[in-house]
Design an enzyme around this catalytic site. Structure first.
Site, PDB file in Angstrom:
ATOM      1  N   GLU A   1      41.731 -63.454  64.155  1.00 32.85           N
ATOM      2  CA  GLU A   1      41.968 -62.877  65.484  1.00 32.85           C
ATOM      3  C   GLU A   1      43.435 -62.477  65.660  1.00 32.85           C
ATOM      4  OE1 GLU A   1      38.366 -65.551  67.452  1.00 32.85           O
ATOM      5  OE2 GLU A   1      40.433 -65.950  68.047  1.00 32.85           O
TER       6      GLU A   1
ATOM      7  N   TYR B 124      34.373 -59.413  69.522  1.00 36.45           N
ATOM      8  CA  TYR B 124      33.314 -60.369  69.861  1.00 36.45           C
ATOM      9  C   TYR B 124      32.026 -60.097  69.067  1.00 36.45           C
ATOM     10  CZ  TYR B 124      35.991 -62.480  73.660  1.00 36.45           C
ATOM     11  OH  TYR B 124      36.926 -63.172  74.402  1.00 36.45           O
TER      12      TYR B 124
ATOM     13  N   LYS C 149      42.742 -63.054  79.942  1.00 38.06           N
ATOM     14  CA  LYS C 149      41.693 -62.043  80.117  1.00 38.06           C
ATOM     15  C   LYS C 149      41.907 -61.213  81.387  1.00 38.06           C
ATOM     16  CE  LYS C 149      38.250 -64.733  77.507  1.00 38.06           C
ATOM     17  NZ  LYS C 149      36.846 -65.236  77.490  1.00 38.06           N
TER      18      LYS C 149
ATOM     19  N   ASN D 270      36.351 -66.007  82.377  1.00 38.29           N
ATOM     20  CA  ASN D 270      36.907 -67.358  82.332  1.00 38.29           C
ATOM     21  C   ASN D 270      38.387 -67.422  81.920  1.00 38.29           C
ATOM     22  OD1 ASN D 270      36.571 -66.815  79.646  1.00 38.29           O
ATOM     23  ND2 ASN D 270      34.993 -68.354  79.268  1.00 38.29           N
TER      24      ASN D 270
ATOM     25  N   HIS E  45      41.097 -66.799  76.435  1.00 38.21           N
ATOM     26  CA  HIS E  45      40.439 -67.004  75.154  1.00 38.21           C
ATOM     27  C   HIS E  45      41.258 -67.996  74.342  1.00 38.21           C
ATOM     28  CE1 HIS E  45      38.494 -66.180  71.292  1.00 38.21           C
ATOM     29  NE2 HIS E  45      39.718 -66.147  70.771  1.00 38.21           N
TER      30      HIS E  45
ATOM     31  N   ARG F 201      42.306 -75.573  72.729  1.00 38.85           N
ATOM     32  CA  ARG F 201      40.960 -75.622  73.333  1.00 38.85           C
ATOM     33  C   ARG F 201      40.903 -76.705  74.420  1.00 38.85           C
ATOM     34  NH1 ARG F 201      37.093 -71.543  72.119  1.00 38.85           N
ATOM     35  NH2 ARG F 201      35.714 -73.004  73.160  1.00 38.85           N
TER      36      ARG F 201
END
Ligand code: DAT
Ligand code: MG
Length: 140
Positions: free
Chosen positions: A128, A51, A11, A114, A117, A87
């Site tokens: 995605e 999003y 990000k 953060n 993604h 994750r």
């Protein structure tokens, strides 16, 4: 996309803070192969579309502004159990709750900014990945 793939973005905060190299090294070190990658910037419209599931939530406008605020690195990653393992590698959404050593624990600045993604399901990984890459840009 097969179930051994996930989609990620480094990000704008992590790019601005100079963490592209370290994050890619940690991703490769954890056994993920990069099968597609680009350095790009999302328009506000594209960020809003990506999003869309969060539309109406209090942080949505801030999220869209942030995600379109600077360049990102988008990539499709391949590894067995890719979605769940990635994750785990990135840690919790809120870096204060992320396990030590995870990418978000190391590089995220806040819950909104953060660092990375990671797709939350095989289905979303496919959606995605296709959102960012044409078939000719993916190298299995
Ligand atoms: P994740 O990115 O861990 O899948 P998510 O899908 O719930 O988390 O939310 C997408 C992004 O939205 C998240 O990475 C950062 C932002 N976000 C989520 N919850 C937030 C909150 N409570 N305050 C500010 N930003 C938030
Ligand atoms: Mg999510």
């Amino acid at each position: 996309m097969a179930t051994n793939r996930t989609f990620t973005m480094i990000k704008p905060d992590a790019v601005r803070n100079g963490h592209i190299g370290a994050i890619l090294e940690q991703i490769n070190g954890a056994g993920f192969k990069i099968v597609a990658m680009k350095y790009t910037q999302l328009s506000k419209e594209k960020a809003g579309e990506f999003y869309a599931v969060h539309r109406g939530r209090p942080f949505y406008d801030e999220l869209v502004d942030f995600m379109s605020s600077g360049p990102i690195v988008a990539a499709i990653l391949e590894k067995g159990n890719a979605v769940a393992d990635f994750r785990k590698l990135i840690g919790a959404t809120n870096p204060d709750e992320a396990d030590a050593g995870t990418i978000r624990a190391k590089y995220a600045t806040s819950i909104g900014e953060n660092a990375v993604h990671g797709s939350d399901s095989d289905e979303n990984a496919e959606i995605e990945g296709s959102f960012h890459f044409a078939g000719t840009e993916v190298f299995a």
